[in-house]
Design an enzyme around this catalytic site. Structure first.
Site, PDB file in Angstrom:
ATOM      1  N   ASP A  67       0.865  -1.230   0.065  1.00  0.00           N
ATOM      2  CA  ASP A  67       0.080   0.247   0.023  1.00  0.00           C
ATOM      3  C   ASP A  67       0.819   1.281   0.003  1.00  0.00           C
ATOM      4  O   ASP A  67       2.221   1.103   0.182  1.00  0.00           O
ATOM      5  CB  ASP A  67      -0.794  -0.106   1.262  1.00  0.00           C
ATOM      6  CG  ASP A  67      -0.317  -0.062   2.454  1.00  0.00           C
ATOM      7  OD1 ASP A  67       0.948  -0.320   2.678  1.00  0.00           O
ATOM      8  OD2 ASP A  67      -1.083  -0.037   3.603  1.00  0.00           O
ATOM      9  N   TYR A  69       2.862   4.708   0.826  1.00  0.00           N
ATOM     10  CA  TYR A  69       3.798   5.420   1.790  1.00  0.00           C
ATOM     11  C   TYR A  69       2.616   6.132   2.703  1.00  0.00           C
ATOM     12  O   TYR A  69       1.940   6.994   1.907  1.00  0.00           O
ATOM     13  CB  TYR A  69       4.717   6.262   1.390  1.00  0.00           C
ATOM     14  CG  TYR A  69       5.915   5.500   0.700  1.00  0.00           C
ATOM     15  CD1 TYR A  69       6.607   4.561   1.516  1.00  0.00           C
ATOM     16  CD2 TYR A  69       6.229   5.655  -0.653  1.00  0.00           C
ATOM     17  CE1 TYR A  69       7.903   3.955   0.732  1.00  0.00           C
ATOM     18  CE2 TYR A  69       7.498   4.939  -1.207  1.00  0.00           C
ATOM     19  CZ  TYR A  69       8.100   3.981  -0.541  1.00  0.00           C
ATOM     20  OH  TYR A  69       8.933   3.626  -1.123  1.00  0.00           O
ATOM     21  N   PHE A  80       6.749   2.121  -4.474  1.00  0.00           N
ATOM     22  CA  PHE A  80       8.022   2.124  -3.927  1.00  0.00           C
ATOM     23  C   PHE A  80       8.467   3.510  -4.471  1.00  0.00           C
ATOM     24  O   PHE A  80       9.640   3.950  -3.765  1.00  0.00           O
ATOM     25  CB  PHE A  80       8.984   1.081  -4.839  1.00  0.00           C
ATOM     26  CG  PHE A  80       8.471  -0.328  -4.167  1.00  0.00           C
ATOM     27  CD1 PHE A  80       8.632  -0.627  -2.864  1.00  0.00           C
ATOM     28  CD2 PHE A  80       7.771  -1.063  -4.877  1.00  0.00           C
ATOM     29  CE1 PHE A  80       8.218  -1.968  -2.468  1.00  0.00           C
ATOM     30  CE2 PHE A  80       7.386  -2.558  -4.553  1.00  0.00           C
ATOM     31  CZ  PHE A  80       7.685  -2.819  -3.134  1.00  0.00           C
ATOM     32  N   HIS A 190      10.605  -9.141   0.595  1.00  0.00           N
ATOM     33  CA  HIS A 190      10.374  -7.746   0.258  1.00  0.00           C
ATOM     34  C   HIS A 190      11.530  -6.922   0.886  1.00  0.00           C
ATOM     35  O   HIS A 190      12.411  -7.424   1.376  1.00  0.00           O
ATOM     36  CB  HIS A 190       9.333  -7.412   1.232  1.00  0.00           C
ATOM     37  CG  HIS A 190       8.722  -5.967   1.068  1.00  0.00           C
ATOM     38  ND1 HIS A 190       9.239  -5.002   1.645  1.00  0.00           N
ATOM     39  CD2 HIS A 190       7.529  -5.679   0.355  1.00  0.00           C
ATOM     40  CE1 HIS A 190       8.348  -3.796   1.085  1.00  0.00           C
ATOM     41  NE2 HIS A 190       7.354  -4.355   0.443  1.00  0.00           N
TER      42      HIS A 190
END
Length: 226
Positions: A67, A69, A80, A190
């Protein structure tokens, strides 16, 4: 949901989603959040920024985030990525570290905006497209996951020879919608500081992605951040 400027090539495959009950429920939820004074990221005109930046017809690579930031000024609709004037978060620094090591690029990150990737056909899409300020994961389970499942499913069924980069268990759940006989699916941990050294660092996904694209007579991605 604000000023949605969705490329016609996406609407061709997804227009029906916007009238389905789950989307109506999601729209009501977001309106209620705003009415109660909650701050939502990114701004409404950027909910679909990833798809606006990378039309369906141009998608070659998909990088799935979780989701947006949740700190002020960071989210702008690309997974990202952050705006150029914002300091790159630790997760993005790890991504760039792997890019630089994998492709022998200078390890100097001037900014964290990934527009250059999106413009080449890299769909930078989160599974959940909104979040409440300072509350990571706060909009999970509200309907966005259904919509982004349909995005992945459409890409898998209607296109060939795409590369799906699935980092972490959350992104890898989307893998069930991908036909691996038609596409390249690369999985690892991740890139967050908590898990980057459990597989992400050293995965060489960026060179492997380009090798696959080249083998399918598609132009590789320039992974430099410029």
């Amino acid at each position: 949901m604000g000023n949605i400027l969705l490329d016609p090539s996406w609407l061709e495959h997804l227009s029906e989603e916007f009238s389905k009950p789950y989307m109506e429920s999601l729209r009501s939820f977001l309106q209620g959040q705003k009415a109660s004074g909650k701050v939502i990221y990114p701004r409404s005109s950027e909910y679909f920024a990833a798809m606006d930046a990378t039309p369906f017809s141009k998608v070659k690579v998909v990088i799935l985030g979780q989701d947006p930031y949740h700190n002020p000024g960071q989210a702008h609709g690309l997974s990202f990525s952050v705006n150029k004037k914002v300091s790159p978060p630790p997760t993005l620094l790890n991504i760039f570290k792997e890019v630089s090591n994998d492709l022998s690029l200078p390890n100097q990150l001037v900014h964290g905006c990934l527009d250059h990737w999106a413009n080449q056909g890299v769909l930078l899409m989160n599974s959940v497209l909104t979040v409440e300020r300072y509350r990571a994961g706060s909009h999970q389970g509200k309907g966005w996951e259904i919509f982004t499942d349909r995005v992945v499913e459409s890409l898998s069924s209607k296109k060939e020879h795409c590369v799906f980069l699935l980092w972490g268990a959350y992104a890898q759940k989307k893998g069930r919608f991908i036909d691996e006989t038609k596409h390249c699916v690369l999985k690892t941990s991740h890139p967050s500081p908590l898990s980057a050294y459990k597989g992400f660092i050293g995965c060489k996904h960026f060179s492997r992605c380009n090798d696959y694209l080249s083998s399918c007579e598609k132009s590789p991605i320039d992974w430099a951040i410029v």
